[in-house]
Design a protein around this motif. Structure first.
Motif, PDB file in Angstrom:
ATOM      1  N   ALA A  88       0.751  -1.213   0.016  1.00  0.00           N
ATOM      2  CA  ALA A  88      -0.021  -0.087   0.162  1.00  0.00           C
ATOM      3  C   ALA A  88       0.935   1.198   0.061  1.00  0.00           C
ATOM      4  O   ALA A  88       0.503   2.424   0.035  1.00  0.00           O
ATOM      5  N   GLY A  89       2.012   1.045  -0.114  1.00  0.00           N
ATOM      6  CA  GLY A  89       3.027   2.336  -0.381  1.00  0.00           C
ATOM      7  C   GLY A  89       3.900   2.428   0.869  1.00  0.00           C
ATOM      8  O   GLY A  89       4.932   2.359   1.012  1.00  0.00           O
ATOM      9  N   ALA A  90       3.406   2.319   2.070  1.00  0.00           N
ATOM     10  CA  ALA A  90       4.001   2.142   3.277  1.00  0.00           C
ATOM     11  C   ALA A  90       3.089   1.816   4.535  1.00  0.00           C
ATOM     12  O   ALA A  90       1.709   1.911   4.414  1.00  0.00           O
ATOM     13  N   ARG A  91       3.408   1.110   5.471  1.00  0.00           N
ATOM     14  CA  ARG A  91       2.667   0.823   6.677  1.00  0.00           C
ATOM     15  C   ARG A  91       3.172   1.480   8.054  1.00  0.00           C
ATOM     16  O   ARG A  91       4.574   1.156   8.088  1.00  0.00           O
ATOM     17  N   VAL A  92       2.508   2.172   8.765  1.00  0.00           N
ATOM     18  CA  VAL A  92       2.844   2.847  10.002  1.00  0.00           C
ATOM     19  C   VAL A  92       1.948   2.450  11.048  1.00  0.00           C
ATOM     20  O   VAL A  92       0.595   2.335  11.031  1.00  0.00           O
ATOM     21  N   VAL A  93       2.780   1.830  12.135  1.00  0.00           N
ATOM     22  CA  VAL A  93       1.902   1.559  13.355  1.00  0.00           C
ATOM     23  C   VAL A  93       2.448   2.787  14.500  1.00  0.00           C
ATOM     24  O   VAL A  93       3.565   2.582  14.695  1.00  0.00           O
ATOM     25  N   VAL A  94       1.202   3.049  14.886  1.00  0.00           N
ATOM     26  CA  VAL A  94       1.532   4.119  16.041  1.00  0.00           C
ATOM     27  C   VAL A  94       0.977   3.184  17.349  1.00  0.00           C
ATOM     28  O   VAL A  94      -0.022   2.821  17.241  1.00  0.00           O
ATOM     29  N   GLN A  95       1.857   3.064  18.283  1.00  0.00           N
ATOM     30  CA  GLN A  95       1.604   2.404  19.508  1.00  0.00           C
ATOM     31  C   GLN A  95       1.886   2.931  20.832  1.00  0.00           C
ATOM     32  O   GLN A  95       2.993   3.846  20.749  1.00  0.00           O
ATOM     33  N   HIS A 143      10.398   9.580   3.370  1.00  0.00           N
ATOM     34  CA  HIS A 143      11.090   8.393   2.965  1.00  0.00           C
ATOM     35  C   HIS A 143      10.022   7.567   2.385  1.00  0.00           C
ATOM     36  O   HIS A 143      10.740   6.842   1.271  1.00  0.00           O
ATOM     37  N   ALA A 144       8.955   7.384   2.803  1.00  0.00           N
ATOM     38  CA  ALA A 144       8.060   6.614   2.063  1.00  0.00           C
ATOM     39  C   ALA A 144       7.826   7.059   0.616  1.00  0.00           C
ATOM     40  O   ALA A 144       7.752   6.347  -0.412  1.00  0.00           O
ATOM     41  N   ARG A 145       7.710   8.405   0.431  1.00  0.00           N
ATOM     42  CA  ARG A 145       7.508   9.075  -0.785  1.00  0.00           C
ATOM     43  C   ARG A 145       8.576   8.725  -1.810  1.00  0.00           C
ATOM     44  O   ARG A 145       8.533   8.900  -3.068  1.00  0.00           O
ATOM     45  N   ALA A 179       8.560   3.099  -6.135  1.00  0.00           N
ATOM     46  CA  ALA A 179       7.349   2.520  -6.479  1.00  0.00           C
ATOM     47  C   ALA A 179       6.201   3.311  -6.090  1.00  0.00           C
ATOM     48  O   ALA A 179       5.356   3.689  -6.904  1.00  0.00           O
ATOM     49  N   ASN A 180       6.455   4.275  -4.746  1.00  0.00           N
ATOM     50  CA  ASN A 180       5.507   5.134  -4.625  1.00  0.00           C
ATOM     51  C   ASN A 180       5.485   6.471  -5.357  1.00  0.00           C
ATOM     52  O   ASN A 180       4.510   7.075  -5.791  1.00  0.00           O
TER      53      ASN A 180
END
Length: 139
Positions: A29-36, A125-127, A131-132
């Motif tokens: 999906a481009g990137a996965r970010v988990v905030v915990q 970084h994700a952009r 691929a993004n």
């Protein structure tokens, strides 16, 4: 092989010991970010895709400018849907409800500035991932 800054794990700790952990990695999906919140029982978390992370990034600034006022909820659709809500009583906080866990993730205002800065870096970084870049160029 290039190094685009992902995967990335950062922890934000405020003066009272509140902890917020961010884990970002490449994903279809481009990137996965988990905030915990590892400092709370059950360690509530929210998972966001690149789009959801950008919405949270903007919502953080909107919330900062709105407090002590209110904001309408913001809905995130996509790979990982969620609702962002600003609560101001008793402490200003952003609540991320992913509708997948019993406990929504609460992000108190004491970490908003550092979270905003970290999201700026994660998004850059994700952009930068080729691929993004292609995905954004096609839109």
């Amino acid at each position: 092989m290039h190094h685009d800054g992902l995967p990335r794990v950062r922890e934000i700790i405020d003066a009272l010991g509140l902890r917020l952990r961010l884990c970002a990695e490449r994903h279809a999906a481009g990137a996965r970010v988990v905030v915990q919140r590892p400092d709370l029982a059950g360690q509530p978390y929210a998972t966001l895709d690149l789009y959801g992370t950008e919405v949270l990034w903007g919502f953080l600034m909107s919330a900062r400018l709105a407090v002590p006022g209110v904001l309408p909820d913001e809905r995130i659709l996509g790979t990982w849907s969620a609702t962002l809500r600003l609560e101001v009583d008793p402490v200003s906080r952003i609540v991320i409800d992913t509708h997948r866990s019993e406990t929504p993730l609460s992000i108190p205002c004491t970490v908003w500035d550092r979270l905003f800065a970290e999201l700026c870096l994660i998004l850059a970084h994700a952009r930068a991932d080729p691929a993004n870049l292609r995905r954004y160029a096609l839109q």
